[in-house]
Design a protein around this motif. Sequence first.
Motif, PDB file in Angstrom:
ATOM      1  N   THR B 180       0.862  -1.177   0.000  1.00 42.83           N
ATOM      2  CA  THR B 180       0.000   0.000   0.000  1.00 42.83           C
ATOM      3  C   THR B 180       0.900   1.229   0.000  1.00 42.83           C
ATOM      4  OG1 THR B 180      -1.703  -1.158   1.246  1.00 42.83           O
ATOM      5  CG2 THR B 180      -1.792   1.251   1.267  1.00 42.83           C
ATOM      6  N   ALA B 182       1.200   5.309   0.434  1.00 37.82           N
ATOM      7  CA  ALA B 182       0.465   6.433   1.021  1.00 37.82           C
ATOM      8  C   ALA B 182       1.050   7.752   0.545  1.00 37.82           C
ATOM      9  CB  ALA B 182       0.529   6.367   2.538  1.00 37.82           C
ATOM     10  N   GLU B 207      -1.991  -0.678  -3.953  1.00 34.30           N
ATOM     11  CA  GLU B 207      -3.106   0.134  -3.483  1.00 34.30           C
ATOM     12  C   GLU B 207      -2.542   1.513  -3.105  1.00 34.30           C
ATOM     13  OE1 GLU B 207      -6.439  -0.144   0.091  1.00 34.30           O
ATOM     14  OE2 GLU B 207      -4.360  -0.736   0.471  1.00 34.30           O
ATOM     15  N   ILE B 209      -3.357   4.953  -0.959  1.00 36.98           N
ATOM     16  CA  ILE B 209      -4.225   5.638   0.006  1.00 36.98           C
ATOM     17  C   ILE B 209      -3.598   6.995   0.322  1.00 36.98           C
ATOM     18  CG2 ILE B 209      -5.011   3.461   1.039  1.00 36.98           C
ATOM     19  CD1 ILE B 209      -3.168   4.112   3.464  1.00 36.98           C
ATOM     20  N   ARG B 226      -8.443   6.013   9.246  1.00 31.57           N
ATOM     21  CA  ARG B 226      -8.246   4.970   8.241  1.00 31.57           C
ATOM     22  C   ARG B 226      -6.750   4.747   7.989  1.00 31.57           C
ATOM     23  NH1 ARG B 226      -8.399   5.975   2.660  1.00 31.57           N
ATOM     24  NH2 ARG B 226      -8.404   4.043   1.444  1.00 31.57           N
ATOM     25  N   PHE B 227      -6.034   5.866   7.822  1.00 36.92           N
ATOM     26  CA  PHE B 227      -4.595   5.734   7.592  1.00 36.92           C
ATOM     27  C   PHE B 227      -3.904   5.151   8.814  1.00 36.92           C
ATOM     28  CE2 PHE B 227      -0.253   7.060   8.096  1.00 36.92           C
ATOM     29  CZ  PHE B 227       0.304   6.713   6.882  1.00 36.92           C
ATOM     30  N   ARG B 230      -4.127   1.492   9.009  1.00 41.05           N
ATOM     31  CA  ARG B 230      -3.226   0.869   8.047  1.00 41.05           C
ATOM     32  C   ARG B 230      -1.788   0.882   8.540  1.00 41.05           C
ATOM     33  NH1 ARG B 230      -4.502  -0.372   3.041  1.00 41.05           N
ATOM     34  NH2 ARG B 230      -6.742  -0.657   2.800  1.00 41.05           N
TER      35      ARG B 230
END
Lengths: 291, 291
Positions: B180, B182, B207, B209, B226-227, B230
């Motif tokens: 993921t 970011a 992904e 984010i 949410r972050f 993760r």
Amino acid sequence: MEIHPECIVCLFKLGLRAARAATNDEKLQREVLARLAAEIPAVPAGSISPEIGQRVQRIVREVTGETDPFLREKRRSNEFALAHLPELRRRVESADDALLEAIRLAVAGNVIDLAVGSGYDLEGAIAESLEVPFAIFDYEPFTLALERARRLLYLADNAGEIVFDRLLVEELVRRGKAVTCAVRGGPAINDATAEDARRAGLHEIAEVIDTGTDLPSVLLAAVDDRFRERYLGADLVISKGQGNYEGLSEEPGPLACLLKAKCAPVARDLGVERGALVLRFRDAPRAEGRP
Amino acid sequence: MEIHPECIVCLFKLGLRAARAATNDEKLQREVLARLAAEIPAVPAGSISPEIGQRVQRIVREVTGETDPFLREKRRSNEFALAHLPELRRRVESADDALLEAIRLAVAGNVIDLAVGSGYDLEGAIAESLEVPFAIFDYEPFTLALERARRLLYLADNAGEIVFDRLLVEELVRRGKAVTCAVRGGPAINDATAEDARRAGLHEIAEVIDTGTDLPSVLLAAVDDRFRERYLGADLVISKGQGNYEGLSEEPGPLACLLKAKCAPVARDLGVERGALVLRFRDAPRAEGRP
């Protein structure tokens, strides 16, 4: 020359350098910067950058108790320049145009300036100043004004540099001029004060006075009456460096500004590239009612 | 990493650069700096420099109406890096240790950073990053942690640089990891946002984010829930660049910080020379009650 946005960044650099020269305590260093920051929003329109430079020094004094944070640097600059003096004097003496050679060396000395750069390559600066053409070179009107002048006022800039100024003052005295050298009236960044003038031996060949203020510039509204009389009574004023230029750029003359344009705002104001060498001469009639 | 006196000077540089990117009006540029100055004395102890960087961007927005002053620079950085991507990918593919080569290139990309230097020599930076030894090189514990990890969180830093990050992400995916990436939740100096991740093609392989905030760093107290979930759920976090390091330097791990120490405060904090390349790995147990 009015303060520009870049000047504000530069003043914070100066604040940090002065705070670090005064103390190793990071908390006090931060306090100096915070107090400087607190004053920035209230800077009146039309202020010049050296006025904030003066505030920096006062803030450092109030926060750390250190009245002259650059004292050691100034002394080191003087010693460094004095070590070069005999060889530089020989250069002037053997030059085809001794006046021009002394002018070029005086500008080379203008590189000894903690207030703008963090380090300096003096040998390189001398070599460059002796070879690079001036971007503004009002040499002819300057020498004509010089021939007619009897009483000269020479505005010194930094410690160290003032040793180089001595060579130009020597040449002016050799030409029969009565030279008065002006230094700052108190510690003003790394600008030359009475101690530095003495160290350079200027008192042996000229009268030395001070501006009556610790402003790192000459601003006729800020100097004391004695200095202002001398300024207005001089047949010709020779101003060294950016700090003095910032205070005098709008003054009519007869005024010769001798400097290296080290920062973008001063370079833009003069219409030259950054780093350019400048001998600017102005001789407009003084407007009625001006100081 | 707490703010240092040098950071304050650097933030004024950033303020000037952002103000100039947003407007040519010197009056507005000065207003930006004056408003920044007004906030400095009130900066709470323990603040990190990127928090003031975030304020800079907000002040520029309020004073000039420009929400993303570095947009053009970011796009230019992406195009510049994308033009180099095929040749850099060949480098990784033909390297003895593809992971290490991709790590070195990702650090080379970290030089594309308006926030610290004003210009950058990318070819020179790549050559240097491929040859200069890392000052901190926790490669062995990092690769051991990587072997065990399944869910990786990769914290991107700047636009342009994110194209280089793609090479490392590709290598991680090739090793079977679920990655993921970011980016920032809104314009944050020249940091990568969703647009830059898309431009780098990261959504094709991972992904993507965002942190839920326009802070030019990752600070667990500032990101959205949410972050944060993760972050805390990742088997391994790979953090790029100084901005992220400043927010995460005290975080326990498993965390790999990959950066070039571009400024003195970050270099001092890491105990390396300025300019040093760093792969720092931490894997301390998370203290009770921490977020």
